[in-house]
Design a protein around this motif. Structure first.
Motif, PDB file in Angstrom:
ATOM      1  N   SER A 374       0.850  -1.196   0.000  1.00 41.78           N
ATOM      2  CA  SER A 374       0.000   0.000   0.000  1.00 41.78           C
ATOM      3  C   SER A 374       0.878   1.237   0.000  1.00 41.78           C
ATOM      4  O   SER A 374       2.109   1.146  -0.044  1.00 41.78           O
ATOM      5  CB  SER A 374      -0.912   0.011   1.246  1.00 41.78           C
ATOM      6  N   GLY A 375       0.245   2.421   0.073  1.00 43.32           N
ATOM      7  CA  GLY A 375       0.980   3.669   0.197  1.00 43.32           C
ATOM      8  C   GLY A 375       1.696   4.076  -1.077  1.00 43.32           C
ATOM      9  O   GLY A 375       1.393   3.616  -2.178  1.00 43.32           O
ATOM     10  N   SER A 376       2.683   4.962  -0.902  1.00 42.26           N
ATOM     11  CA  SER A 376       3.470   5.480  -2.027  1.00 42.26           C
ATOM     12  C   SER A 376       4.922   5.039  -1.853  1.00 42.26           C
ATOM     13  O   SER A 376       5.684   5.662  -1.098  1.00 42.26           O
ATOM     14  CB  SER A 376       3.388   7.007  -2.067  1.00 42.26           C
ATOM     15  N   PRO A 377       5.303   3.980  -2.522  1.00 45.07           N
ATOM     16  CA  PRO A 377       6.661   3.447  -2.323  1.00 45.07           C
ATOM     17  C   PRO A 377       7.711   4.203  -3.146  1.00 45.07           C
ATOM     18  O   PRO A 377       7.390   4.887  -4.121  1.00 45.07           O
ATOM     19  CB  PRO A 377       6.531   2.010  -2.825  1.00 45.07           C
ATOM     20  N   THR A 378       8.948   4.055  -2.747  1.00 38.67           N
ATOM     21  CA  THR A 378      10.099   4.527  -3.527  1.00 38.67           C
ATOM     22  C   THR A 378      11.138   3.411  -3.568  1.00 38.67           C
ATOM     23  O   THR A 378      11.350   2.695  -2.582  1.00 38.67           O
ATOM     24  CB  THR A 378      10.731   5.783  -2.920  1.00 38.67           C
ATOM     25  N   PHE A 379      11.772   3.298  -4.725  1.00 40.94           N
ATOM     26  CA  PHE A 379      12.788   2.258  -4.921  1.00 40.94           C
ATOM     27  C   PHE A 379      14.015   2.929  -5.545  1.00 40.94           C
ATOM     28  O   PHE A 379      13.923   3.548  -6.612  1.00 40.94           O
ATOM     29  CB  PHE A 379      12.264   1.156  -5.839  1.00 40.94           C
ATOM     30  N   VAL A 380      15.134   2.826  -4.856  1.00 43.35           N
ATOM     31  CA  VAL A 380      16.347   3.537  -5.271  1.00 43.35           C
ATOM     32  C   VAL A 380      17.535   2.575  -5.254  1.00 43.35           C
ATOM     33  O   VAL A 380      17.670   1.757  -4.335  1.00 43.35           O
ATOM     34  CB  VAL A 380      16.634   4.731  -4.335  1.00 43.35           C
ATOM     35  N   ALA A 381      18.393   2.697  -6.254  1.00 44.70           N
ATOM     36  CA  ALA A 381      19.660   1.958  -6.265  1.00 44.70           C
ATOM     37  C   ALA A 381      20.769   2.904  -6.691  1.00 44.70           C
ATOM     38  O   ALA A 381      20.608   3.694  -7.631  1.00 44.70           O
ATOM     39  CB  ALA A 381      19.584   0.766  -7.206  1.00 44.70           C
ATOM     40  N   SER A 382      21.893   2.841  -5.981  1.00 42.52           N
ATOM     41  CA  SER A 382      23.049   3.680  -6.288  1.00 42.52           C
ATOM     42  C   SER A 382      24.294   2.805  -6.363  1.00 42.52           C
ATOM     43  O   SER A 382      24.396   1.778  -5.679  1.00 42.52           O
ATOM     44  CB  SER A 382      23.235   4.761  -5.226  1.00 42.52           C
TER      45      SER A 382
END
Length: 388
Positions: A374-382
């Protein structure tokens, strides 16, 4: 028993090294040069490689014979012992066109070993009757006694503490080659400074350091002089070969190996980095950031690494503005092999973890899958490092 003992005494053993020949027989004495062709119709009684001592020297003088010449004896023994002396001194032979094309030779046999013209290695013949010249690319020859794999290094190190056009690279050993499957050279005690503001040895091959891109550094070697140095080449949008393949190799430098690829700034400087062997480490740079979930591996452009990168490492992070179960996986291929996963139940928060040695099966490509309940996810890779 006596006979057996006698035979055993004539077997070759390590303790039976013959006396070394320090000087060819009659080196300073009177001697004739022994010709290859018969001298029977030219000089009566003269020796040759074809006849040895001719029949006339076996004929009684009273019957018209001619005694063998002492200078011929000296010439024969000198010819033989000169080669023995050379061999005793560890000498080897290079390609000789006259010898190879002699009718009594007919070319080098398969397995023959010849010294390269630059004296830096050996050639081995791959065929019988081989008259080709290996030093000019002749067929049926291959480098002999090759060692190591091109690009292999030991304790290679380079540190750029502030963005700069120059950098000093050191290494205990580096293996360079004239080409894949070509002649290898092991270089030692490397301590060289690259200056991207120049061209030629220890500079760029041509032009200047590419801006906001990648720069490859090659070790280059001149086998004739023994000189070595670095050579920079732009890796902007290209996969660099392991052996330099450009048109701007400095004259005489015939062997090389790709050592590392570093990133560059908008001002055409080398970014802050450390290089250890084949690994380049940098400050974190974004691979991707998205809020899109994906049930199966989805491709992302991994422009944070050069096209040559085989693996990369860095940090993966997931977040959500609400309470939710969130997960993300990174893959090196669309098939989903080698997944590295981060999963957590978040309460309007985020969490990060390192990923290590993500294998990249396609240059500058990675894959991810992601989910959120649910909700507003964020997915980040550096990315923090890559290896070539």
């Amino acid at each position: 028993m006596d006979r057996a003992f006698s035979l055993l005494g004539h077997r070759m053993q390590a303790s039976q090294t013959p006396t070394l020949v320090p000087l060819a027989f009659a080196a300073n004495g009177t001697k004739n040069v022994i010709p290859e062709a018969s001298q029977i119709s030219i000089t009566p009684g003269a020796a040759s490689l074809n006849d040895g001592f001719p029949p006339l020297t076996f004929t009684p003088i009273a019957a018209g014979g001619v005694p063998p010449a002492g200078a011929d004896f000296n010439g024969v023994l000198n010819l033989i012992t000169a080669s023995i002396r050379w061999a005793h001194g560890g000498g080897t032979y290079g390609y000789n066109s006259t010898f190879a094309n002699d009718a009594n030779v007919g070319g080098y046999p398969r397995g023959a070993l010849l010294l390269r013209s630059d004296k830096g290695g050996m050639w081995i013949s791959q065929a019988d009757n081989n008259t080709n010249n290996p030093d000019t690319g002749g067929a049926n020859w291959a480098p002999a006694f090759m060692s190591g794999v091109v690009g292999a290094v030991r304790n290679l190190s380079m540190t750029v503490s502030a963005a700069s056009a120059s950098a000093t690279l050191t290494a205990d050993e580096i293996v360079v080659s004239t080409g894949l499957g070509g002649q290898k050279y092991v270089l030692s005690s490397i301590n060289q400074t690259f200056n991207g503001a120049t061209t030629g040895v220890n500079g760029m091959d041509t032009g200047s350091i590419p801006a906001s891109s990648f720069l490859g550094l090659y070790e280059i070697y001149n086998p004739t002089t023994g000189a070595k140095g670095l050579l920079g080449q732009s890796a902007n949008g290209v996969t660099l070969p392991n052996v330099y393949g450009g048109a701007n190799m400095p004259a005489g430098y015939t062997a090389s190996s790709l050592l590392c690829i570093v990133s560059t700034t908008a001002a055409s400087l080398i970014n802050i980095c450390t290089v250890r062997d084949r690994k380049t480490s940098v400050a974190l740079v974004s691979m991707f950031s998205t809020s899109t979930t994906s049930a199966s591996p989805t491709i992302v452009n991994n422009l944070a690494v050069p096209l040559n990168a085989k693996i990369c490492s860095g940090v993966m992070q997931i977040g959500n503005s609400a309470t939710a179960s969130v997960s993300m996986s990174l893959f090196g291929s669309v098939g989903g092999a080698g997944a590295q996963t981060l999963a957590s139940t978040l309460n309007a928060s985020s969490v990060a973890t390192p990923f290590n040695n993500l294998e990249l099966t396609v240059g500058q490509r990675a894959f991810y899958s992601a989910s959120s309940s649910s909700g507003s996810p964020t997915f980040v890779a550096s990315v923090s490092s890559w290896e070539i």
